[in-house]
Write a protein that holds these residues in place. Structure first.
Motif, PDB file in Angstrom:
ATOM      1  N   LEU A  84       0.971  -1.402   0.103  1.00  0.00           N
ATOM      2  CA  LEU A  84       0.005   0.108  -0.118  1.00  0.00           C
ATOM      3  C   LEU A  84       0.862   1.191  -0.031  1.00  0.00           C
ATOM      4  CD1 LEU A  84      -2.853   1.320   0.260  1.00  0.00           C
ATOM      5  CD2 LEU A  84      -2.480   1.283   2.694  1.00  0.00           C
ATOM      6  N   ASP A  85       0.692   2.163  -1.070  1.00  0.00           N
ATOM      7  CA  ASP A  85       1.462   3.449  -1.006  1.00  0.00           C
ATOM      8  C   ASP A  85       0.421   4.434  -0.967  1.00  0.00           C
ATOM      9  OD1 ASP A  85       3.820   1.988  -1.554  1.00  0.00           O
ATOM     10  OD2 ASP A  85       3.778   2.021  -3.590  1.00  0.00           O
ATOM     11  N   THR A  86       0.511   5.357   0.133  1.00  0.00           N
ATOM     12  CA  THR A  86      -0.481   6.179   0.216  1.00  0.00           C
ATOM     13  C   THR A  86       0.046   7.525  -0.521  1.00  0.00           C
ATOM     14  OG1 THR A  86       0.750   7.182   2.345  1.00  0.00           O
ATOM     15  CG2 THR A  86      -0.874   5.597   2.620  1.00  0.00           C
ATOM     16  N   ALA A  87      -0.854   8.293  -0.394  1.00  0.00           N
ATOM     17  CA  ALA A  87      -0.627   9.751  -1.453  1.00  0.00           C
ATOM     18  C   ALA A  87       0.481  10.619  -0.386  1.00  0.00           C
ATOM     19  CB  ALA A  87      -1.733  10.331  -1.560  1.00  0.00           C
ATOM     20  N   ASP A  88       0.530  10.519   0.714  1.00  0.00           N
ATOM     21  CA  ASP A  88       1.397  11.196   1.661  1.00  0.00           C
ATOM     22  C   ASP A  88       2.706  10.590   1.568  1.00  0.00           C
ATOM     23  OD1 ASP A  88       0.532   9.240   3.103  1.00  0.00           O
ATOM     24  OD2 ASP A  88      -0.270  10.509   4.691  1.00  0.00           O
ATOM     25  N   GLY A  89       2.988   9.491   0.981  1.00  0.00           N
ATOM     26  CA  GLY A  89       4.225   9.142   0.872  1.00  0.00           C
ATOM     27  C   GLY A  89       4.498   7.695   1.656  1.00  0.00           C
ATOM     28  N   GLN A  90       3.428   7.431   2.487  1.00  0.00           N
ATOM     29  CA  GLN A  90       3.777   6.154   3.342  1.00  0.00           C
ATOM     30  C   GLN A  90       3.378   4.955   2.663  1.00  0.00           C
ATOM     31  OE1 GLN A  90       1.677   6.332   7.379  1.00  0.00           O
ATOM     32  NE2 GLN A  90       0.470   8.272   6.342  1.00  0.00           N
ATOM     33  N   LYS A  91       4.274   3.840   3.184  1.00  0.00           N
ATOM     34  CA  LYS A  91       4.507   2.572   2.441  1.00  0.00           C
ATOM     35  C   LYS A  91       4.046   1.335   3.571  1.00  0.00           C
ATOM     36  CE  LYS A  91       7.675   4.047  -1.134  1.00  0.00           C
ATOM     37  NZ  LYS A  91       6.953   3.985  -2.204  1.00  0.00           N
ATOM     38  N   PHE A  92       3.401   0.629   3.380  1.00  0.00           N
ATOM     39  CA  PHE A  92       2.833  -0.370   4.096  1.00  0.00           C
ATOM     40  C   PHE A  92       2.976  -1.501   3.344  1.00  0.00           C
ATOM     41  CE2 PHE A  92       0.635   3.276   5.418  1.00  0.00           C
ATOM     42  CZ  PHE A  92       0.933   3.134   6.874  1.00  0.00           C
ATOM     43  N   SER A  93       3.293  -2.807   3.921  1.00  0.00           N
ATOM     44  CA  SER A  93       3.415  -4.072   3.122  1.00  0.00           C
ATOM     45  C   SER A  93       2.969  -5.131   4.091  1.00  0.00           C
ATOM     46  CB  SER A  93       4.845  -4.555   2.758  1.00  0.00           C
ATOM     47  OG  SER A  93       5.819  -4.720   4.113  1.00  0.00           O
ATOM     48  N   PHE A  94       2.166  -5.979   3.400  1.00  0.00           N
ATOM     49  CA  PHE A  94       1.377  -7.234   4.182  1.00  0.00           C
ATOM     50  C   PHE A  94       2.059  -8.604   3.524  1.00  0.00           C
ATOM     51  CE2 PHE A  94      -1.033  -3.289   3.693  1.00  0.00           C
ATOM     52  CZ  PHE A  94      -1.659  -3.281   5.032  1.00  0.00           C
ATOM     53  N   GLY A  95       2.754  -9.220   4.407  1.00  0.00           N
ATOM     54  CA  GLY A  95       3.236 -10.330   4.101  1.00  0.00           C
ATOM     55  C   GLY A  95       4.840 -10.628   3.784  1.00  0.00           C
ATOM     56  N   ASP A  96       5.518 -11.580   3.595  1.00  0.00           N
ATOM     57  CA  ASP A  96       6.571 -11.673   3.287  1.00  0.00           C
ATOM     58  C   ASP A  96       7.134 -11.270   2.014  1.00  0.00           C
ATOM     59  OD1 ASP A  96       9.385 -11.978   3.224  1.00  0.00           O
ATOM     60  OD2 ASP A  96       9.215 -14.307   3.797  1.00  0.00           O
ATOM     61  N   MET A  97       7.513  -9.847   1.590  1.00  0.00           N
ATOM     62  CA  MET A  97       7.782  -9.577   0.435  1.00  0.00           C
ATOM     63  C   MET A  97       9.022 -10.107  -0.163  1.00  0.00           C
ATOM     64  SD  MET A  97       5.162  -7.491   0.019  1.00  0.00           S
ATOM     65  CE  MET A  97       5.548  -6.883  -1.512  1.00  0.00           C
ATOM     66  N   ASP A  98       9.924 -10.720   0.452  1.00  0.00           N
ATOM     67  CA  ASP A  98      11.209 -11.362  -0.088  1.00  0.00           C
ATOM     68  C   ASP A  98      10.578 -12.361  -1.053  1.00  0.00           C
ATOM     69  OD1 ASP A  98      12.667  -9.937   1.223  1.00  0.00           O
ATOM     70  OD2 ASP A  98      12.991 -10.911   3.000  1.00  0.00           O
ATOM     71  N   LYS A  99       9.453 -12.993  -1.156  1.00  0.00           N
ATOM     72  CA  LYS A  99       9.026 -13.945  -1.844  1.00  0.00           C
ATOM     73  C   LYS A  99       9.027 -13.603  -3.242  1.00  0.00           C
ATOM     74  CE  LYS A  99       6.267 -16.805   1.437  1.00  0.00           C
ATOM     75  NZ  LYS A  99       5.128 -17.423   1.566  1.00  0.00           N
ATOM     76  N   ILE A 100       8.656 -12.523  -3.466  1.00  0.00           N
ATOM     77  CA  ILE A 100       8.562 -11.855  -4.845  1.00  0.00           C
ATOM     78  C   ILE A 100       9.976 -11.848  -5.711  1.00  0.00           C
ATOM     79  CG2 ILE A 100       8.309  -9.699  -6.220  1.00  0.00           C
ATOM     80  CD1 ILE A 100       6.341  -8.878  -3.955  1.00  0.00           C
TER      81      ILE A 100
END
Length: 462
Positions: A84-100
């Motif tokens: 999730l990338d918000t308009a005010d620049g915040q970034k959130f990730s859900f799950g193990d992004m290393d799998k990508i």
């Protein structure tokens, strides 16, 4: 083993069946291994997209803080990752992004959505990543594990197919092959004996028909071969008889011609007693008469041998013909003091060439008179109204097997005073064979008997 493989249709068919089934199974299996995991992944992506579409619509009624936990739970339930990338620049990730990073481009599927949370004036970017390939791997692994089972099923199917084909197709072909092999050795006793109506049944019927035709043809060939052998033997015998006949003719003609020549030369030069021409002209006439008789007999025999006689049959009286012949022979019999006894008391009519049959009777009776000692008897009988018997007493013939040969004489000196030319019984044989009558000559008690079997009807009893 190699020889067995070459000669056994069953083994060839079984190996061929296994080979074809294995190739076909491998081909189908390979296609399934390539297509089913992709299809599975595609179906998973479609299902995830449907779920995410529904889920994203619900997020618009939540604040950012309220949405974090539902997003996390959604990722766990659907085995996806989210960013999730918000308009005010915040970034959130859900799950193990290393799998990508560990996932290939073919296995990675991303879904991006613009989301405007509650109490927010700007739209945020929410991206879902479908990176779970365990299902696809499980499908592929299941395929690999099922290969032994598939091979067993292929072999089992091959055995069943080979057995059924052997029963339905191969065994009849092998049997037909054995029958045809027997036929090739001319053993025509085998039959296919099948009730099938298909192509193999038609082939079996054709083999049976061919066997019967061959058997019939071979029998005909054997019969014709036997007939040909008999004809060859007959022709050789006829050729031998012809040579013997002409040799005998030349010998028989040579003697009277030599006598005539000697008499003529001696009379011409008036040597000794031959100066009396009148006496020796009578002798010449006697020789010429004898020569004329011989020539006529030779001509008659030639016509009989060539079947060149006019076979005009007519009804004739047996007694009348016998009496006529006895009358002409009686002076010769009286000269030898031989009594001719005609004991036939029943007259029959027979259908014959009368001129030739009178010649037969005359020759037999004359032979009986000529070859009987003086003061003997010649007896004529008719037994059972069918068998004419002419018996001359006081004599016996040792070589009966040669008696019907041309120019054969019982008296070896061939003296004209004691016998004829030797053509008499040969003419008798030819005429009787022409009429289809059975005959025989045999030694009996007290003499010799000539018997002819007649086919006639009774005219009168005396």
């Amino acid at each position: 083993m190699k020889n067995k493989l070459r000669t056994s249709l069953s083994i060839k068919f079984f190996i061929g069946t296994v080979f074809v089934l294995v190739i076909c199974s491998a081909f189908v299996y390979a296609i399934m291994m390539l297509s089913i995991p992709k299809t599975y992944q595609k179906n998973v992506n479609v299902q995830v997209q449907r779920n995410t579409d529904d889920f994203v619509e619900k997020l618009s009624s939540m604040t950012l803080e309220e949405a974090k936990e539902p997003i996390y739970n959604f990722c766990i339930e659907n085995v996806v990752l989210a960013k999730l990338d918000t308009a005010d620049g915040q970034k959130f990730s859900f799950g193990d992004m290393d799998k990508i990073k560990e996932t290939t481009e073919d296995e990675l599927n991303s879904l991006a959505y613009g989301v405007q949370f509650k109490n927010s004036t700007q739209e945020d970017m929410l991206v879902f990543f479908v990176v779970d390939s365990s299902g696809r791997q499980n499908v592929t692994l299941s395929f690999w594990k099922s290969i032994p089972l598939v091979l067993i099923l292929v072999l089992l199917a091959s055995f069943i197919t080979a057995y059924l084909c052997h029963r339905i197709l191969i065994r009849p072909i092998i049997y037909l092959s054995r029958v045809s092999k027997r036929l090739s050795t001319l053993d025509l006793t085998w039959r296919c004996n099948t009730k099938r109506k298909d192509e193999l049944g038609i082939l079996a019927e054709s083999l049976d028909s061919m066997s019967l035709n061959l058997q019939r043809t071979l029998k005909e060939l054997e019969m014709k071969s036997e007939q040909l052998e008999q004809d060859i033997v007959k022709m050789k015998d006829m050729e031998r008889q012809r040579k013997s006949f002409f040799a005998a003719v030349s010998h028989e003609l040579k003697t009277p011609i030599t006598i005539l020549k000697a008499y003529s030369e001696n009379m011409l030069y008036k040597i000794g007693d031959f100066a009396d021409r009148e006496k020796y002209l009578r002798e010449n006439l006697t020789v010429l008469n004898s020569l004329e008789k011989l020539v006529k007999e030779i001509i008659l025999v030639a016509k009989l041998d060539a079947n060149d006689m006019q076979q005009s049959y007519e009804e004739a009286s047996l007694v009348r013909m016998i009496k006529s012949d006895i009358k002409s022979i009686l002076p010769i019999a009286k000269k030898k003091q031989i009594q001719i006894k005609n004991q036939i008391d029943t007259d029959i009519k027979i259908y014959v060439n009368e001129r030739l049959f009178k010649k037969v009777l005359s020759n037999i009776i004359l032979n009986a008179v000529q070859y009987s000692p003086p003061q003997e008897q010649v007896i004529l009988k008719l037994e059972n109204e069918k068998r004419l018997q002419i018996i001359n007493t006081g004599t016996r013939i040792e070589n009966l097997e040669d008696i019907f040969q041309p120019f054969f004489r019982v008296e070896k000196s061939r003296n004209k005073a004691t016998g004829g030319s030797g053509m008499g019984l040969y003419i008798v044989k030819k005429v009787l064979e022409l009429h289809g009558m059975d005959y025989q000559m045999s030694n009996v008690e007290g003499g010799v008997m000539f018997e002819i079997t007649l086919d006639g009807e009774i005219i009168d009893n005396f």
